[in-house]
Motif scaffolding. Structure first.
Motif, mmCIF file in Angstrom:
data_model
loop_
_atom_site.group_PDB
_atom_site.id
_atom_site.type_symbol
_atom_site.label_atom_id
_atom_site.label_comp_id
_atom_site.label_asym_id
_atom_site.label_seq_id
_atom_site.Cartn_x
_atom_site.Cartn_y
_atom_site.Cartn_z
ATOM 1 N N MET A 163 0.829 -1.214 0.000
ATOM 2 C CA MET A 163 0.000 0.000 0.000
ATOM 3 C C MET A 163 0.852 1.247 0.000
ATOM 4 S SD MET A 163 -2.924 -0.809 2.735
ATOM 5 C CE MET A 163 -4.104 -2.107 2.448
ATOM 6 N N ILE A 164 1.869 1.279 0.877
ATOM 7 C CA ILE A 164 2.625 2.534 0.953
ATOM 8 C C ILE A 164 3.568 2.671 -0.242
ATOM 9 C CG2 ILE A 164 2.405 2.671 3.454
ATOM 10 C CD1 ILE A 164 5.360 1.957 3.650
ATOM 11 N N ILE A 165 3.990 1.547 -0.830
ATOM 12 C CA ILE A 165 4.848 1.667 -2.013
ATOM 13 C C ILE A 165 4.024 2.206 -3.180
ATOM 14 C CG2 ILE A 165 6.146 0.379 -3.741
ATOM 15 C CD1 ILE A 165 7.105 -1.429 -1.447
ATOM 16 N N ILE A 166 2.825 1.664 -3.365
ATOM 17 C CA ILE A 166 1.994 2.129 -4.479
ATOM 18 C C ILE A 166 1.431 3.511 -4.181
ATOM 19 C CG2 ILE A 166 -0.162 1.685 -5.715
ATOM 20 C CD1 ILE A 166 0.523 -1.284 -5.515
ATOM 21 N N GLY A 167 1.049 3.755 -2.940
ATOM 22 C CA GLY A 167 0.461 5.046 -2.590
ATOM 23 C C GLY A 167 1.480 6.161 -2.569
ATOM 24 N N LEU B 165 -4.328 6.704 -0.447
ATOM 25 C CA LEU B 165 -4.454 6.288 -1.847
ATOM 26 C C LEU B 165 -4.051 4.825 -2.012
ATOM 27 C CD1 LEU B 165 -3.006 9.435 -3.667
ATOM 28 C CD2 LEU B 165 -5.392 8.815 -3.332
ATOM 29 N N GLY B 166 -2.975 4.432 -1.343
ATOM 30 C CA GLY B 166 -2.513 3.049 -1.442
ATOM 31 C C GLY B 166 -3.529 2.087 -0.856
ATOM 32 N N ALA B 167 -4.087 2.459 0.307
ATOM 33 C CA ALA B 167 -5.085 1.592 0.924
ATOM 34 C C ALA B 167 -6.306 1.479 0.018
ATOM 35 C CB ALA B 167 -5.482 2.138 2.296
ATOM 36 N N GLY B 168 -6.704 2.593 -0.567
ATOM 37 C CA GLY B 168 -7.843 2.567 -1.485
ATOM 38 C C GLY B 168 -7.574 1.679 -2.675
ATOM 39 N N PHE B 169 -6.365 1.798 -3.214
ATOM 40 C CA PHE B 169 -6.001 1.019 -4.393
ATOM 41 C C PHE B 169 -6.050 -0.472 -4.086
ATOM 42 C CE2 PHE B 169 -3.060 -0.921 -7.378
ATOM 43 C CZ PHE B 169 -3.348 -0.269 -8.571
ATOM 44 N N ILE B 170 -5.449 -0.866 -2.974
ATOM 45 C CA ILE B 170 -5.321 -2.301 -2.683
ATOM 46 C C ILE B 170 -6.614 -2.896 -2.131
ATOM 47 C CG2 ILE B 170 -4.090 -3.984 -1.235
ATOM 48 C CD1 ILE B 170 -1.710 -2.996 -2.389
ATOM 49 N N ILE B 171 -7.378 -2.118 -1.364
ATOM 50 C CA ILE B 171 -8.601 -2.665 -0.760
ATOM 51 C C ILE B 171 -9.792 -2.541 -1.700
ATOM 52 C CG2 ILE B 171 -10.301 -2.365 1.084
ATOM 53 C CD1 ILE B 171 -7.863 -3.420 2.277
#
Lengths: 360, 271
Positions: free
Chosen positions: A277-281, A291-297
């Protein structure tokens, strides 16, 4: 055109260093908060709240925690799941040992317990760096889960090993936020309040002297020490505060999202999930954690439901395969487009918007 | 005491730093052999010498980054042989590096703000709330840092991430970060390396102004002999880890041993 700071003059350092110095940003943030606090509870279905927004909030909290440690202080950790489990079990033990304790205090204290555990497992960071530190924090992940599985005291000697969160109300009211009687909306609003307050606190920390110390250690630890930053104290403070956030996230997971406390929810996969999450966010960005949490969840759930929403009749097994393919492709796409994460993408967009429609 | 004396801190005073018989070796390599010299309050002392003479090692010993095997360092009357770098910083020793050691991910302003970290005392709770002492400290120190930004003429780049800045400006930001700590002793490791003439002139002006206005004692490593001879009060010459001379610029220029070291007379002949 819409996003322009011309005409907004800063006349004091306080205004220049306000948390959102540009008026348009303030409006957008207030708008988001209004939607999250008012519009969503009124308009959306319980299913949407319970299965998409709740895990999103919980994992955002965990991602903020890991981002403080890894993104800001530069200490790679794979112990997130362990620290979340610590928070979850601390919340369970606290609320069963002291039934009169307000639920707000239970959440904060379970964060504090996780913070102390984090300090303990952060001590090797003085000597070990980078990937080797990640391996050292794996010890926290495996040891803590083993401990909660093996020692009956943590589960109050429950035979099944799975225990449910006791019902509790918000302080000074009789609104249940945990337990079977709590409504999904109450849980959602409670979680949202916690996340909003703690995200604000995290943002304040990273723009104050403690945040600058973390970033100094991250960017060049030797130079940081030579200008007077104590490495051990700074790294341990990052471990403590990061673990506090992870601990609160764990307590939220167990009490507000699933309603049961089980070690399996916090295994090594959870640690990896938060790291992705934090790498993508975006490493080193509070917004990036969301943003990362939104993307992955949210994205996998969206992808699963997309064919149905579009009216396409595709067999379930095909959908799940397509979901993995699209999800994987998107991760690679975003990492190629912007290796610094979605938050950087947003920042670039804002810089472009400031000039648009003029080229310079 | 004349008026000019009061206005400037620049009256060379007593010894502030005394280096006694320092020897430093890494395994079999002797970096420094039996070095002794003194630094007086408010002066600009240059350390010169050919590459590998042990100049940077000497600075690293002074600010506690290297621990010498022999010898002591007396700073403000306190003798010590080992100390941690962050303790040296708290005693008022600041430095810049030969290869820029800025925090690349942070803005110029934040980099200079980190220089004031030893002076910021608020706890993490007031910082998390950004209220009370936490906020007051941020704004007070920002006001001080802005004076340094003005002084170094880097107003336009204060919010630029330092990784994007050109080399000369990075050197300036690094000087700013060292100045932010309000040091009593400032160690500059090749502040003008790789600069063009204009940038060197700017940097010389900053160094002289710092020395003049704040009375900061400066120990400087530099290869540009014109600069060294112009701005130094005294010069220490090192070669192969030994001290060749410690004197005024003019005397050093006339010193036969120094000339031999720089012109490359073989060491057997020189000895």
């Amino acid at each position: 055109m819409l996003y322009r700071e011309a005409g907004q003059f800063k006349t004091s350092y306080a205004k220049d260093w306000a948390i959102f110095p540009i008026a348009q940003d303030r409006i957008v943030v207030l708008g988001f908060l209004a939607i999250a606090f008012i519009a969503i509870p009124v308009l959306s279905s319980e299913y949407f709240l319970a299965t998409i927004l709740m895990p999103f909030l919980v994992m955002s909290m965990a991602a903020i925690g890991l981002n403080l440690l890894t993104g800001y202080a530069g200490q790679l950790s794979l112990g997130t799941g362990g620290f979340m489990a610590t928070g979850a079990f601390a919340a369970y033990k606290l609320s069963t040992m002291f039934p009169g304790m307000p639920i707000e205090a239970v959440f904060l204290l379970s964060g504090v317990v996780a913070a102390f555990v984090g300090i303990l497992f952060g001590i090797p960071s003085l000597r070990i760096k980078g990937f080797y530190l990640a391996v050292a924090t794996l010890a926290a992940q495996f040891f803590l889960l083993w401990l909660f599985n093996k020692v009956g005291w943590f589960t109050n000697y429950s035979t099944s090993g799975v225990i449910s969160a006791p019902p509790r109300t918000i302080l000074f009211t009789d609104i249940y936020v945990t337990g079977p009687e709590a409504s999904v909306t109450a849980k959602y609003l409670f979680a949202l309040t916690l996340v909003a307050i703690l995200a604000l606190a995290a943002k304040n920390l990273v723009r104050s002297s403690i945040g600058r110390r973390w970033m100094a250690i991250r960017d060049m630890d030797i130079a940081a020490e030579i200008i007077g930053i104590k490495p051990l104290q700074t790294k341990l403070s990052a471990f403590a505060i990061s673990s506090f956030y992870c601990g609160v996230a764990g307590a939220m997971w167990a009490f507000l999202y699933t309603g049961s406390v089980e070690p399996l929810a916090f295994d090594i996969n959870r640690s990896f999930q938060v790291l992705f999450m934090i790498i993508i966010g975006g490493l080193g960005s509070i917004l990036g954690s969301f943003l990362g949490a939104g993307f992955i969840i949210a994205l996998p759930i969206l992808l699963t439901n997309a064919p149905h929403l579009l009216g396409l009749n595709i067999p379930v097994d095909v959908i799940s395969h397509v979901e993995y393919m699209i999800f994987g492709a998107l991760i690679i796409f975003f990492l190629i487009v912007e290796p610094h994460g979605l938050a950087r993408l947003w920042q670039i967009l804002k810089e472009k918007l400031r000039l648009w429609p003029f080229p310079h | 005491m004349s008026a000019t004396d009061q206005d400037t801190g620049r009256r060379i005073g007593d010894t502030v730093l005394k280096v006694d018989n320092i020897s430093l070796s890494f395994g079999g390599v002797r970096a420094l052999t039996d070095i002794s010299f003194t630094v007086r309050e408010h002066e600009i002392l240059s350390i010169i010498g050919p590459n590998g003479a042990g100049k940077s090692s000497m600075l690293n010993v002074i600010n506690g980054f290297y621990h010498p095997q022999e010898g002591t360092i007396t700073y403000k009357g306190q003798a010590r042989s080992r100390m941690k770098p962050h303790a040296a910083a708290r005693q008022g020793i600041a430095r810049t590096f030969q290869n820029i050691a800025l925090f690349k991910g942070m803005s110029a302003l934040d980099n200079i703000m980190t220089g004031r970290n030893t002076l910021m005392k608020s706890n993490f709770i007031s910082q998390a709330l950004y209220w009370g002492l936490g906020q007051k400290e941020e704004l007070d120190h920002r006001a001080f840092v802005e004076r340094i930004v003005d002084f170094l003429e880097i107003e336009s780049i204060r919010k630029t991430p330092v990784g994007r800045l050109p080399y000369g400006l990075q050197k300036r930001v690094e000087l700013g970060r060292a100045l932010a700590a309000q040091p009593e002793l400032l160690l500059l490791d090749e502040p003008m390396a790789g600069m063009n003439v204009e940038e060197k002139e700017d940097m010389c002006r900053f160094i002289l102004d710092v020395n003049d206005e704040f009375g900061t004692t400066i120990v400087l490593i530099e290869h540009d002999m014109g600069v060294v001879m112009d701005i130094s009060d005294r010069v220490v010459v090192l070669d192969y880890g030994r001290k060749l001379a410690e004197d005024t610029p003019d005397a050093v220029r006339a010193n036969q041993e120094v000339i031999d070291a720089y012109l490359g007379v073989s060491h057997d002949d020189a000895a």
